[in-house]
Scaffold this active site. Sequence first.
Site, PDB file in Angstrom:
ATOM      1  N   THR A 113      40.314 -22.943  18.286  1.00 44.16           N
ATOM      2  CA  THR A 113      39.769 -21.743  18.940  1.00 44.16           C
ATOM      3  C   THR A 113      40.380 -21.659  20.346  1.00 44.16           C
ATOM      4  OG1 THR A 113      37.847 -23.107  19.545  1.00 44.16           O
ATOM      5  CG2 THR A 113      37.574 -21.625  17.673  1.00 44.16           C
ATOM      6  N   LYS A 148      27.379 -27.089  23.585  1.00 47.14           N
ATOM      7  CA  LYS A 148      28.771 -27.575  23.584  1.00 47.14           C
ATOM      8  C   LYS A 148      29.498 -27.153  24.864  1.00 47.14           C
ATOM      9  CE  LYS A 148      32.628 -29.265  22.493  1.00 47.14           C
ATOM     10  NZ  LYS A 148      32.876 -30.690  22.497  1.00 47.14           N
ATOM     11  N   THR A 176      34.505 -25.229  18.419  1.00 48.09           N
ATOM     12  CA  THR A 176      33.767 -24.748  19.593  1.00 48.09           C
ATOM     13  C   THR A 176      33.933 -23.234  19.655  1.00 48.09           C
ATOM     14  OG1 THR A 176      34.284 -26.823  20.693  1.00 48.09           O
ATOM     15  CG2 THR A 176      33.571 -24.994  22.104  1.00 48.09           C
ATOM     16  N   ALA A 209      38.326 -40.595  39.866  1.00 45.59           N
ATOM     17  CA  ALA A 209      39.168 -39.665  40.633  1.00 45.59           C
ATOM     18  C   ALA A 209      40.614 -39.806  40.192  1.00 45.59           C
ATOM     19  CB  ALA A 209      39.039 -39.990  42.115  1.00 45.59           C
ATOM     20  N   GLY A 210      41.355 -38.732  40.275  1.00 46.36           N
ATOM     21  CA  GLY A 210      42.770 -38.798  39.883  1.00 46.36           C
ATOM     22  C   GLY A 210      43.413 -37.431  39.820  1.00 46.36           C
ATOM     23  N   CYS A 247      40.359 -29.267  25.524  1.00 47.32           N
ATOM     24  CA  CYS A 247      38.966 -28.796  25.564  1.00 47.32           C
ATOM     25  C   CYS A 247      38.468 -28.344  26.927  1.00 47.32           C
ATOM     26  CB  CYS A 247      38.056 -29.876  25.000  1.00 47.32           C
ATOM     27  SG  CYS A 247      38.342 -30.137  23.244  1.00 47.32           S
ATOM     28  N   GLU A 256      30.997 -30.447  17.872  1.00 45.78           N
ATOM     29  CA  GLU A 256      31.534 -31.813  17.858  1.00 45.78           C
ATOM     30  C   GLU A 256      31.757 -32.296  19.288  1.00 45.78           C
ATOM     31  OE1 GLU A 256      31.936 -34.095  15.454  1.00 45.78           O
ATOM     32  OE2 GLU A 256      32.407 -35.238  17.248  1.00 45.78           O
ATOM     33  N   LEU A 268      33.323 -35.471  19.934  1.00 47.10           N
ATOM     34  CA  LEU A 268      34.252 -36.612  19.971  1.00 47.10           C
ATOM     35  C   LEU A 268      35.271 -36.444  21.090  1.00 47.10           C
ATOM     36  CD1 LEU A 268      37.340 -35.861  18.810  1.00 47.10           C
ATOM     37  CD2 LEU A 268      36.127 -35.802  16.665  1.00 47.10           C
ATOM     38  N   PHE A 318      32.534 -40.592  34.087  1.00 46.69           N
ATOM     39  CA  PHE A 318      33.251 -39.381  34.508  1.00 46.69           C
ATOM     40  C   PHE A 318      33.269 -39.209  36.020  1.00 46.69           C
ATOM     41  CE2 PHE A 318      35.025 -36.856  31.069  1.00 46.69           C
ATOM     42  CZ  PHE A 318      34.820 -37.790  30.054  1.00 46.69           C
TER      43      PHE A 318
HETATM   44  N1  NAD Z   1      40.376 -31.954  19.926  1.00 47.18           N
HETATM   45  C1  NAD Z   1      39.187 -32.397  20.280  1.00 47.18           C
HETATM   46  O1  NAD Z   1      39.052 -33.477  20.852  1.00 47.18           O
HETATM   47  C2  NAD Z   1      37.938 -31.599  20.005  1.00 47.18           C
HETATM   48  C3  NAD Z   1      36.681 -32.202  20.153  1.00 47.18           C
HETATM   49  C4  NAD Z   1      35.530 -31.442  19.904  1.00 47.18           C
HETATM   50  C5  NAD Z   1      35.638 -30.115  19.502  1.00 47.18           C
HETATM   51  N2  NAD Z   1      36.874 -29.558  19.365  1.00 47.18           N
HETATM   52  C6  NAD Z   1      36.951 -28.173  18.875  1.00 47.18           C
HETATM   53  O2  NAD Z   1      37.264 -28.255  17.472  1.00 47.18           O
HETATM   54  C7  NAD Z   1      38.155 -27.206  17.085  1.00 47.18           C
HETATM   55  C8  NAD Z   1      39.422 -27.790  16.478  1.00 47.18           C
HETATM   56  O3  NAD Z   1      40.094 -28.531  17.456  1.00 47.18           O
HETATM   57  P1  NAD Z   1      41.372 -29.447  17.102  1.00 47.18           P
HETATM   58  O4  NAD Z   1      41.843 -30.046  18.366  1.00 47.18           O
HETATM   59  O5  NAD Z   1      41.041 -30.315  15.944  1.00 47.18           O
HETATM   60  O6  NAD Z   1      42.372 -28.293  16.628  1.00 47.18           O
HETATM   61  P2  NAD Z   1      43.881 -28.409  16.133  1.00 47.18           P
HETATM   62  O7  NAD Z   1      44.560 -27.239  16.656  1.00 47.18           O
HETATM   63  O8  NAD Z   1      44.391 -29.796  16.417  1.00 47.18           O
HETATM   64  O9  NAD Z   1      43.765 -28.289  14.537  1.00 47.18           O
HETATM   65  C9  NAD Z   1      43.340 -27.160  13.840  1.00 47.18           C
HETATM   66  C10 NAD Z   1      43.942 -27.223  12.424  1.00 47.18           C
HETATM   67  O10 NAD Z   1      43.400 -26.140  11.669  1.00 47.18           O
HETATM   68  C11 NAD Z   1      44.443 -25.636  10.832  1.00 47.18           C
HETATM   69  N3  NAD Z   1      44.105 -24.283  10.374  1.00 47.18           N
HETATM   70  C12 NAD Z   1      44.115 -23.116  11.066  1.00 47.18           C
HETATM   71  N4  NAD Z   1      43.743 -22.093  10.284  1.00 47.18           N
HETATM   72  C13 NAD Z   1      43.481 -22.609   9.050  1.00 47.18           C
HETATM   73  C14 NAD Z   1      43.049 -22.047   7.814  1.00 47.18           C
HETATM   74  N5  NAD Z   1      42.822 -20.728   7.669  1.00 47.18           N
HETATM   75  N6  NAD Z   1      42.891 -22.875   6.765  1.00 47.18           N
HETATM   76  C15 NAD Z   1      43.137 -24.212   6.869  1.00 47.18           C
HETATM   77  N7  NAD Z   1      43.556 -24.793   8.019  1.00 47.18           N
HETATM   78  C16 NAD Z   1      43.714 -24.006   9.097  1.00 47.18           C
HETATM   79  C17 NAD Z   1      45.677 -25.686  11.719  1.00 47.18           C
HETATM   80  O11 NAD Z   1      46.873 -25.609  10.973  1.00 47.18           O
HETATM   81  C18 NAD Z   1      45.465 -27.054  12.404  1.00 47.18           C
HETATM   82  O12 NAD Z   1      46.044 -28.096  11.651  1.00 47.18           O
HETATM   83  C19 NAD Z   1      38.367 -26.379  18.364  1.00 47.18           C
HETATM   84  O13 NAD Z   1      37.422 -25.341  18.370  1.00 47.18           O
HETATM   85  C20 NAD Z   1      38.066 -27.354  19.476  1.00 47.18           C
HETATM   86  O14 NAD Z   1      37.632 -26.725  20.653  1.00 47.18           O
HETATM   87  C21 NAD Z   1      38.023 -30.256  19.588  1.00 47.18           C
HETATM   88  O1  UPG Z   2      36.416 -39.895  34.994  1.00 43.95           O
HETATM   89  C1  UPG Z   2      37.251 -39.190  34.396  1.00 43.95           C
HETATM   90  C2  UPG Z   2      37.213 -38.952  33.006  1.00 43.95           C
HETATM   91  C3  UPG Z   2      38.182 -38.144  32.438  1.00 43.95           C
HETATM   92  N1  UPG Z   2      39.160 -37.611  33.197  1.00 43.95           N
HETATM   93  C4  UPG Z   2      40.174 -36.717  32.570  1.00 43.95           C
HETATM   94  O2  UPG Z   2      39.488 -35.709  31.838  1.00 43.95           O
HETATM   95  C5  UPG Z   2      40.240 -35.278  30.715  1.00 43.95           C
HETATM   96  C6  UPG Z   2      39.397 -35.270  29.462  1.00 43.95           C
HETATM   97  O3  UPG Z   2      39.056 -36.581  29.119  1.00 43.95           O
HETATM   98  P1  UPG Z   2      38.021 -36.910  27.930  1.00 43.95           P
HETATM   99  O4  UPG Z   2      36.790 -36.151  28.137  1.00 43.95           O
HETATM  100  O5  UPG Z   2      37.900 -38.375  27.825  1.00 43.95           O
HETATM  101  O6  UPG Z   2      38.858 -36.400  26.662  1.00 43.95           O
HETATM  102  P2  UPG Z   2      38.694 -35.215  25.605  1.00 43.95           P
HETATM  103  O7  UPG Z   2      39.231 -35.750  24.340  1.00 43.95           O
HETATM  104  O8  UPG Z   2      39.278 -33.968  26.165  1.00 43.95           O
HETATM  105  O9  UPG Z   2      37.106 -35.022  25.378  1.00 43.95           O
HETATM  106  C7  UPG Z   2      36.342 -33.980  25.996  1.00 43.95           C
HETATM  107  O10 UPG Z   2      36.492 -32.762  25.284  1.00 43.95           O
HETATM  108  C8  UPG Z   2      36.103 -32.845  23.884  1.00 43.95           C
HETATM  109  C9  UPG Z   2      36.428 -31.506  23.248  1.00 43.95           C
HETATM  110  O11 UPG Z   2      35.468 -30.550  23.466  1.00 43.95           O
HETATM  111  C10 UPG Z   2      34.622 -33.199  23.806  1.00 43.95           C
HETATM  112  O12 UPG Z   2      34.220 -33.280  22.441  1.00 43.95           O
HETATM  113  C11 UPG Z   2      34.375 -34.537  24.524  1.00 43.95           C
HETATM  114  O13 UPG Z   2      32.981 -34.837  24.499  1.00 43.95           O
HETATM  115  C12 UPG Z   2      34.872 -34.405  25.962  1.00 43.95           C
HETATM  116  O14 UPG Z   2      34.729 -35.668  26.642  1.00 43.95           O
HETATM  117  C13 UPG Z   2      41.452 -36.219  30.658  1.00 43.95           C
HETATM  118  O15 UPG Z   2      42.572 -35.555  31.201  1.00 43.95           O
HETATM  119  C14 UPG Z   2      41.060 -37.400  31.535  1.00 43.95           C
HETATM  120  O16 UPG Z   2      42.164 -38.009  32.129  1.00 43.95           O
HETATM  121  C15 UPG Z   2      39.216 -37.830  34.569  1.00 43.95           C
HETATM  122  O17 UPG Z   2      40.093 -37.327  35.265  1.00 43.95           O
HETATM  123  N2  UPG Z   2      38.255 -38.625  35.136  1.00 43.95           N
END
Ligand code: NAD
Ligand code: UPG
Length: 426
Positions: free
Chosen positions: A86, A204, A121, A252-253, A260, A151, A153, A249
């Site tokens: 998204t 979220k 999301t 600093a950096g 996300c 989610e 993660l 969290f």
């Molecule tokens: N990446 C994260 O850490 C994280 C964590 C929590 C929530 N989210 C949310 O989860 C969602 C997905 O994030 P992501 O990072 O996994 O995305 P991503 O872009 O890595 O993966 C999405 C996948 O969906 C596939 N796709 C798209 N349209 C499709 C369809 N019609 N049928 C089947 N597959 C299709 C794409 O080809 C791609 O492989 C987003 O909304 C994001 O904000 C991401």
């Molecule tokens: O003290 C901190 C912690 C993190 N970061 C930075 O913040 C960013 C995000 O880090 P992190 O949150 O660990 O990674 P994400 O995988 O982006 O996870 C966030 O985004 C996800 C997608 O929505 C959510 O699911 C998670 O809960 C949320 O932590 C990175 O660039 C880190 O380097 C800092 O600068 N300082």
Amino acid sequence: MNVCVIGAGYVGLTTSAVLADLGNYVYCVEKDEQKVETLKNGHCPIFEPQLEPLIKTHLKNDRLYFTSNLAKAINDSSIIFIAVGTPTLSDGSTNLSFLESVIEELSSCIHSYKVITTKSTVPIGTNQKIIDELISLGVPSHLFDVVSNPEFLREGSAIQDMLQPDRIVIGGKGNEPIHSIKQLYEPLKAPYLVTSLEGAEMIKYASNAFLATKISFINEMSKICDSYNIDIEKVAEGIGMDPRIGPHFLGAGLGYGGSCFPKDLKALTYLAKQKQIIPYLLEATKTINDQQVEFFIEKLMKTEPDLIDKKITIWGLSFKPNTDDIRESQSIKMIKLLSAKGYHLHVHDPVVNIPLSNTTFYESLYDSIEQSDVLIIATDWELYKQADWSLVSKKMKGNLLFDCRNCILPETISHFGLHYLGVGRL
Ligand SMILES: NC(=O)c1ccc[n+]([C@@H]2O[C@H](COP(=O)([O-])OP(=O)(O)OC[C@H]3O[C@@H](n4cnc5c(N)ncnc54)[C@H](O)[C@@H]3O)[C@@H](O)[C@H]2O)c1
Ligand SMILES: O=c1ccn([C@@H]2O[C@H](COP(=O)(O)OP(=O)(O)O[C@H]3O[C@H](CO)[C@@H](O)[C@H](O)[C@H]3O)[C@@H](O)[C@H]2O)c(=O)[nH]1
């Protein structure tokens, strides 16, 4: 239970592997056929610790199937997870086109009762729109319920985060769909929070906005500490000991990147403005983060004004350690800005190797610093924290280590004649 997960990205793959691990039969549907082939052969297209072995195990024991055939997967499953991307549009709103095509495709495949669960999301009101859209496309309302299950993660620890969640948020109407999702997650023994569809969507965004705000807060404090010669790490520790603040969290950096925080902050800002609310705090969080890389470059220039023709090495390209994701990477932003100023950069990353202009990539960590004048750490990979500093100091021509993640103790490297530069650090 038979489950279908749509989208094989970070969230879709982790959800599929974990649900298979919990004993379910999982179809992971991905539209990119090349990705499906890679996955069918047991190879994971992304770098995420623990994910590939889990995929291999459950491919072997027939609990996990990868396919691009949505109709069959839907027919065989009672719960459907949507985990497609998204991304942000240029005005800050959310591009829902991937989700919309999924809904259209789903509408022709639903012939028995399904719980449709949104993991992506999505903006406030999207799940209600999914219900309305399915009905308008002719799916009888008794054949489905929609649940919002955002989610939380983090990349780099996705499997662990999903196996041991702090909480599971479920938004929806009626007991039956919520009960189905609770049953599915029962082995995780996590606390539940049940709310409305919109409440779950907002939780979220608010979670990510709060975490991003914490980072921008500590980055602002680090600038103040810098100018008063105060150690920000001690300040973070000191404030974090208050349970109302907490220790997490407060690193600093260079600021936050990734797929996300930047995207979700923009989406929430847009949603607020749609209702004539000025989101001052969200805007300040973004402004601080946007300026962070420039602030670091200025700091470097003040310490080492004459950098042209010098060898600058940067360690780390991914937006954080333990991932190959470079979406909104602050490190890459820094490389682009330095490159635009005419510097040629020498870079290393343990898993990312992409072409960048004015940049030479090194496979070997220590080759990357041969005769370097300055070493910049932009991503806090463990490999860098554990570097052989004696070797680093022998290989480098200069002695400046610019630690943009405050991840090295200054005293660790000073023994080897290296000069430490961090942020808000003595
Ligand atoms: N990446 C994260 O850490 C994280 C964590 C929590 C929530 N989210 C949310 O989860 C969602 C997905 O994030 P992501 O990072 O996994 O995305 P991503 O872009 O890595 O993966 C999405 C996948 O969906 C596939 N796709 C798209 N349209 C499709 C369809 N019609 N049928 C089947 N597959 C299709 C794409 O080809 C791609 O492989 C987003 O909304 C994001 O904000 C991401
Ligand atoms: O003290 C901190 C912690 C993190 N970061 C930075 O913040 C960013 C995000 O880090 P992190 O949150 O660990 O990674 P994400 O995988 O982006 O996870 C966030 O985004 C996800 C997608 O929505 C959510 O699911 C998670 O809960 C949320 O932590 C990175 O660039 C880190 O380097 C800092 O600068 N300082």
